[in-house]
Design a protein around this motif. Sequence first.
Motif, PDB file in Angstrom:
ATOM      1  N   GLU A 137       0.863  -1.030  -0.184  1.00 29.61           N
ATOM      2  CA  GLU A 137      -0.159   0.032  -0.305  1.00 29.61           C
ATOM      3  C   GLU A 137       0.940   1.309   0.094  1.00 29.61           C
ATOM      4  O   GLU A 137       1.860   1.366   0.511  1.00 29.61           O
ATOM      5  N   GLU A 138       0.310   1.914  -0.859  1.00 34.47           N
ATOM      6  CA  GLU A 138       1.379   4.091  -0.656  1.00 34.47           C
ATOM      7  C   GLU A 138       0.455   3.881   0.430  1.00 34.47           C
ATOM      8  O   GLU A 138      -0.858   3.882   0.768  1.00 34.47           O
ATOM      9  N   GLU A 139       1.345   5.188   0.943  1.00 32.29           N
ATOM     10  CA  GLU A 139       1.084   5.775   2.145  1.00 32.29           C
ATOM     11  C   GLU A 139       0.412   7.104   1.760  1.00 32.29           C
ATOM     12  O   GLU A 139      -0.572   7.532   2.459  1.00 32.29           O
TER      13      GLU A 139
ATOM     14  N   GLY B 119       5.578   8.158  -2.790  1.00 33.13           N
ATOM     15  CA  GLY B 119       6.605   7.068  -2.459  1.00 33.13           C
ATOM     16  C   GLY B 119       6.849   6.531  -1.823  1.00 33.13           C
ATOM     17  O   GLY B 119       7.414   5.165  -1.081  1.00 33.13           O
ATOM     18  N   ALA B 120       6.288   7.124  -0.264  1.00 32.13           N
ATOM     19  CA  ALA B 120       6.127   6.170   0.898  1.00 32.13           C
ATOM     20  C   ALA B 120       5.487   5.190   0.530  1.00 32.13           C
ATOM     21  O   ALA B 120       4.115   5.127  -0.281  1.00 32.13           O
ATOM     22  N   TRP B 121       5.564   3.929   1.099  1.00 32.73           N
ATOM     23  CA  TRP B 121       5.028   2.551   0.332  1.00 32.73           C
ATOM     24  C   TRP B 121       5.357   1.511   1.464  1.00 32.73           C
ATOM     25  O   TRP B 121       6.301   1.331   2.285  1.00 32.73           O
ATOM     26  N   TRP B 122       4.894   0.660   2.220  1.00 32.06           N
ATOM     27  CA  TRP B 122       4.622  -0.670   2.963  1.00 32.06           C
ATOM     28  C   TRP B 122       4.352  -2.028   2.149  1.00 32.06           C
ATOM     29  O   TRP B 122       3.202  -1.931   1.440  1.00 32.06           O
ATOM     30  N   GLY B 123       4.458  -2.531   2.700  1.00 31.47           N
ATOM     31  CA  GLY B 123       4.296  -4.191   1.824  1.00 31.47           C
ATOM     32  C   GLY B 123       4.816  -5.500   3.086  1.00 31.47           C
ATOM     33  O   GLY B 123       5.615  -5.050   3.606  1.00 31.47           O
TER      34      GLY B 123
ATOM     35  N   LYS C 271       7.826  -7.638   6.960  1.00 32.30           N
ATOM     36  CA  LYS C 271       6.855  -6.508   6.653  1.00 32.30           C
ATOM     37  C   LYS C 271       8.218  -4.858   5.836  1.00 32.30           C
ATOM     38  O   LYS C 271       9.705  -5.322   6.500  1.00 32.30           O
ATOM     39  N   VAL C 272       8.121  -4.346   4.801  1.00 35.34           N
ATOM     40  CA  VAL C 272       8.765  -3.917   4.716  1.00 35.34           C
ATOM     41  C   VAL C 272       8.126  -2.493   4.586  1.00 35.34           C
ATOM     42  O   VAL C 272       6.866  -2.105   4.140  1.00 35.34           O
ATOM     43  N   LYS C 273       8.774  -1.324   4.624  1.00 37.14           N
ATOM     44  CA  LYS C 273       8.608   0.133   4.343  1.00 37.14           C
ATOM     45  C   LYS C 273       9.292   0.717   4.136  1.00 37.14           C
ATOM     46  O   LYS C 273      10.760   1.238   5.035  1.00 37.14           O
TER      47      LYS C 273
ATOM     48  N   VAL D 139      15.547   2.167   3.667  1.00 38.42           N
ATOM     49  CA  VAL D 139      14.173   1.670   4.276  1.00 38.42           C
ATOM     50  C   VAL D 139      13.931   1.912   5.699  1.00 38.42           C
ATOM     51  O   VAL D 139      14.909   1.996   6.747  1.00 38.42           O
ATOM     52  N   LEU D 140      12.457   2.111   6.377  1.00 41.39           N
ATOM     53  CA  LEU D 140      12.263   2.212   7.563  1.00 41.39           C
ATOM     54  C   LEU D 140      12.220   1.250   8.185  1.00 41.39           C
ATOM     55  O   LEU D 140      12.038   0.970   9.718  1.00 41.39           O
ATOM     56  N   GLU D 141      11.585  -0.297   7.802  1.00 40.63           N
ATOM     57  CA  GLU D 141      11.473  -1.134   8.532  1.00 40.63           C
ATOM     58  C   GLU D 141      11.737  -2.392   6.947  1.00 40.63           C
ATOM     59  O   GLU D 141      11.252  -2.292   6.622  1.00 40.63           O
ATOM     60  N   PHE D 142      12.424  -3.672   8.419  1.00 34.18           N
ATOM     61  CA  PHE D 142      12.451  -4.855   7.305  1.00 34.18           C
ATOM     62  C   PHE D 142      12.742  -5.920   8.069  1.00 34.18           C
ATOM     63  O   PHE D 142      13.830  -5.691   8.874  1.00 34.18           O
ATOM     64  N   GLY D 143      11.036  -6.338   8.431  1.00 32.77           N
ATOM     65  CA  GLY D 143      12.223  -7.625   9.167  1.00 32.77           C
ATOM     66  C   GLY D 143      10.459  -8.490   9.524  1.00 32.77           C
ATOM     67  O   GLY D 143       9.595  -8.267   9.194  1.00 32.77           O
TER      68      GLY D 143
END
Length: 138
Positions: free
Chosen positions: A21-23, A28-32, A43-45, A53-57
């Motif tokens: 989803e695009e935030e 350009g911000a999104w998470w998956g 989760k990837v953000k 990359v703000l979050e990946f784990g």
Amino acid sequence: MKRIIDGRAYNTATAIEVFSEEECYGSGAWWGLYQTRFGEFFKVKFDHGGEEVLEFGPIADTEAQELLEEHANHLVEQYFGEMPEGGMAERRLTIRLPGNLVERMEVSATCLGLSLNSYAMRCFEQCVSKDGFPPMRA
């Protein structure tokens, strides 16, 4: 994108993209939300530039289910099996099974046109009945 976390690989190229989803529109911000070939969710953000990359784990199944319930409700049962209807006297049970048994169960369930949850409940009921225990009443 691939990262090694606690000795395990999480790779967006080989995982299933469950949902993304695009935030903010156009930012350009999104998470998956992804699921590895072996069933673990991660989760990837990315930030608003889509570069950092703000979050990946990895995340727990319960968190993955909560994300789907909130953002992609139509996918919940696809990944977590049939949910009990509101008010039903059911409990969630977590069991550990060997991978080869799970694969055989999945094939059998598919051949019978059942969800894995329905197939497993059928197997449990048959086993308890075979052992001579009476059915429980709701």
